[in-house]
Design a protein around this motif. Structure first.
Motif, PDB file in Angstrom:
ATOM      1  N   VAL A 159      61.964   3.741  34.606  1.00  0.00           N
ATOM      2  CA  VAL A 159      61.392   2.487  33.815  1.00  0.00           C
ATOM      3  C   VAL A 159      60.254   3.916  33.189  1.00  0.00           C
ATOM      4  N   ALA A 160      60.270   3.819  31.579  1.00  0.00           N
ATOM      5  CA  ALA A 160      58.513   4.690  31.189  1.00  0.00           C
ATOM      6  C   ALA A 160      57.528   3.165  30.188  1.00  0.00           C
ATOM      7  N   THR A 161      56.698   3.632  30.290  1.00  0.00           N
ATOM      8  CA  THR A 161      55.508   3.450  30.184  1.00  0.00           C
ATOM      9  C   THR A 161      54.557   3.911  29.094  1.00  0.00           C
ATOM     10  N   ALA A 162      53.670   3.650  28.567  1.00  0.00           N
ATOM     11  CA  ALA A 162      53.045   4.164  27.248  1.00  0.00           C
ATOM     12  C   ALA A 162      51.664   3.815  28.339  1.00  0.00           C
ATOM     13  N   ASN A 163      51.620   2.796  28.943  1.00  0.00           N
ATOM     14  CA  ASN A 163      50.282   2.344  29.780  1.00  0.00           C
ATOM     15  C   ASN A 163      50.019   2.448  31.783  1.00  0.00           C
ATOM     16  N   VAL A 164      49.078   3.052  32.012  1.00  0.00           N
ATOM     17  CA  VAL A 164      48.777   3.065  33.439  1.00  0.00           C
ATOM     18  C   VAL A 164      48.813   2.467  33.873  1.00  0.00           C
ATOM     19  N   GLY A 165      47.784   1.131  33.658  1.00  0.00           N
ATOM     20  CA  GLY A 165      48.050  -0.241  33.881  1.00  0.00           C
ATOM     21  C   GLY A 165      49.244  -1.129  33.860  1.00  0.00           C
ATOM     22  N   CYS A 166      49.917  -0.698  33.842  1.00  0.00           N
ATOM     23  CA  CYS A 166      51.642  -1.385  33.611  1.00  0.00           C
ATOM     24  C   CYS A 166      52.517  -0.122  34.454  1.00  0.00           C
ATOM     25  N   GLN A 167      52.757   0.812  34.650  1.00  0.00           N
ATOM     26  CA  GLN A 167      53.019   1.934  35.309  1.00  0.00           C
ATOM     27  C   GLN A 167      52.741   1.405  36.732  1.00  0.00           C
ATOM     28  N   MET A 168      51.397   0.947  36.872  1.00  0.00           N
ATOM     29  CA  MET A 168      50.929   0.499  38.432  1.00  0.00           C
ATOM     30  C   MET A 168      51.102  -0.992  38.717  1.00  0.00           C
ATOM     31  N   HIS A 169      51.556  -1.579  37.955  1.00  0.00           N
ATOM     32  CA  HIS A 169      51.724  -2.729  38.286  1.00  0.00           C
ATOM     33  C   HIS A 169      53.146  -3.031  38.288  1.00  0.00           C
ATOM     34  N   MET A 170      54.160  -2.457  37.860  1.00  0.00           N
ATOM     35  CA  MET A 170      55.252  -2.583  37.549  1.00  0.00           C
ATOM     36  C   MET A 170      56.016  -1.589  39.279  1.00  0.00           C
ATOM     37  N   ARG A 171      55.165  -0.533  38.582  1.00  0.00           N
ATOM     38  CA  ARG A 171      56.255   0.344  40.537  1.00  0.00           C
ATOM     39  C   ARG A 171      56.125   0.333  41.546  1.00  0.00           C
ATOM     40  N   ARG A 172      54.991  -1.428  41.943  1.00  0.00           N
ATOM     41  CA  ARG A 172      55.223  -1.538  43.369  1.00  0.00           C
ATOM     42  C   ARG A 172      56.465  -2.148  44.039  1.00  0.00           C
ATOM     43  N   ALA A 173      56.768  -2.990  42.555  1.00  0.00           N
ATOM     44  CA  ALA A 173      58.082  -4.424  43.095  1.00  0.00           C
ATOM     45  C   ALA A 173      59.063  -3.578  42.157  1.00  0.00           C
ATOM     46  N   SER A 174      59.079  -2.524  41.159  1.00  0.00           N
ATOM     47  CA  SER A 174      60.433  -2.213  40.593  1.00  0.00           C
ATOM     48  C   SER A 174      61.540  -0.386  41.311  1.00  0.00           C
ATOM     49  N   PRO A 175      62.619  -1.261  41.167  1.00  0.00           N
ATOM     50  CA  PRO A 175      63.831  -0.723  42.080  1.00  0.00           C
ATOM     51  C   PRO A 175      64.011   0.666  41.713  1.00  0.00           C
ATOM     52  N   VAL A 176      63.654   0.753  40.428  1.00  0.00           N
ATOM     53  CA  VAL A 176      63.357   2.261  40.269  1.00  0.00           C
ATOM     54  C   VAL A 176      62.262   3.100  40.045  1.00  0.00           C
ATOM     55  N   PRO A 177      61.988   4.093  39.911  1.00  0.00           N
ATOM     56  CA  PRO A 177      60.847   4.683  39.377  1.00  0.00           C
ATOM     57  C   PRO A 177      60.044   4.187  38.143  1.00  0.00           C
ATOM     58  N   VAL A 178      58.836   3.967  38.005  1.00  0.00           N
ATOM     59  CA  VAL A 178      58.028   3.100  37.455  1.00  0.00           C
ATOM     60  C   VAL A 178      57.389   4.883  36.072  1.00  0.00           C
ATOM     61  N   MET A 179      57.401   5.706  35.372  1.00  0.00           N
ATOM     62  CA  MET A 179      56.701   6.662  34.942  1.00  0.00           C
ATOM     63  C   MET A 179      55.787   6.264  33.310  1.00  0.00           C
ATOM     64  N   HIS A 180      55.345   7.539  33.810  1.00  0.00           N
ATOM     65  CA  HIS A 180      54.675   7.272  32.160  1.00  0.00           C
ATOM     66  C   HIS A 180      55.271   8.198  31.126  1.00  0.00           C
ATOM     67  N   TRP A 181      56.084   7.234  30.407  1.00  0.00           N
ATOM     68  CA  TRP A 181      56.978   8.477  29.636  1.00  0.00           C
ATOM     69  C   TRP A 181      56.562   9.730  29.421  1.00  0.00           C
ATOM     70  N   ILE A 182      55.367  10.267  29.235  1.00  0.00           N
ATOM     71  CA  ILE A 182      55.230  11.648  29.185  1.00  0.00           C
ATOM     72  C   ILE A 182      55.894  12.146  29.526  1.00  0.00           C
ATOM     73  N   GLU A 183      55.935  11.980  31.610  1.00  0.00           N
ATOM     74  CA  GLU A 183      56.873  12.968  32.091  1.00  0.00           C
ATOM     75  C   GLU A 183      58.555  13.317  31.629  1.00  0.00           C
ATOM     76  N   LEU A 184      58.365  12.295  30.608  1.00  0.00           N
ATOM     77  CA  LEU A 184      59.928  12.768  30.518  1.00  0.00           C
ATOM     78  C   LEU A 184      59.507  14.127  28.895  1.00  0.00           C
ATOM     79  N   VAL A 185      59.057  14.541  29.463  1.00  0.00           N
ATOM     80  CA  VAL A 185      59.009  14.968  27.712  1.00  0.00           C
ATOM     81  C   VAL A 185      57.994  17.020  28.785  1.00  0.00           C
ATOM     82  N   LYS A 186      59.142  17.916  27.298  1.00  0.00           N
ATOM     83  CA  LYS A 186      58.052  19.222  28.723  1.00  0.00           C
ATOM     84  C   LYS A 186      57.981  20.070  27.172  1.00  0.00           C
TER      85      LYS A 186
END
Length: 157
Positions: A130-157
């Motif tokens: 799961v990717a998102t652009a808000n660290v608040g959303c990321q922290m909120h969802m990752r505790r209950a997500s069965p797959v990693p929740v990350m900031h979308w910028i981690e998918l770019v290099k």
């Protein structure tokens, strides 16, 4: 700004501080120069490379601060698709995840209900991340997500 929640506020500094003689002009200058990282990266999209293998299935959560506050719907999705990621379709993409600033603290039961509904919708198509652009959303969802929740910028290099 790499965090959509911060960006929406900084972009509003001119209005928020318009009545402050010592800060109004500086606030307007900062607000005018602020752009979301997705706006910047769209300008150099040809130079970007994926940070994960192309074909990785991404469930995209567009935070309220990006899609409603900054009116920047679709930009991140275009960048991720351009890098070869598969964005899985999600239902109710316009709905909040339940983080919403202090909302998770002031309305914890409703916040949890929104989070679980959002995660159910995001996981319906078996995404790898799961990717998102808000660290608040990321922290909120990752505790209950069965797959990693990350900031979308981690998918770019």
């Amino acid at each position: 700004s790499t965090a959509s929640g911060c960006g929406v506020t900084v972009k509003d500094y001119a209005r928020l501080l318009a009545g402050e003689a010592d800060y109004a002009q500086r606030a307007a200058t900062v607000a005018e120069k602020t752009m979301d990282v997705s706006e910047y990266l769209q300008q150099i999209a040809a130079d970007l490379q994926p940070g994960k293998p192309p074909g990785t299935r991404i469930a995209w959560h567009a935070p309220c601060t990006l899609q409603h506050g900054q009116q920047l719907g679709g930009g991140v999705e275009d960048l991720l698709r351009g890098l070869g990621y598969e964005l899985v379709p999600g239902r109710d993409s316009h709905l909040c995840c339940g983080a919403a600033g202090t909302y998770a603290i002031l309305q914890p039961q409703l916040s949890e209900q929104l989070k679980h509904a959002k995660l159910q919708a995001l996981h319906a198509d078996q995404a790898d991340f799961v990717a998102t652009a808000n660290v608040g959303c990321q922290m909120h969802m990752r505790r209950a997500s069965p797959v990693p929740v990350m900031h979308w910028i981690e998918l770019v290099k």
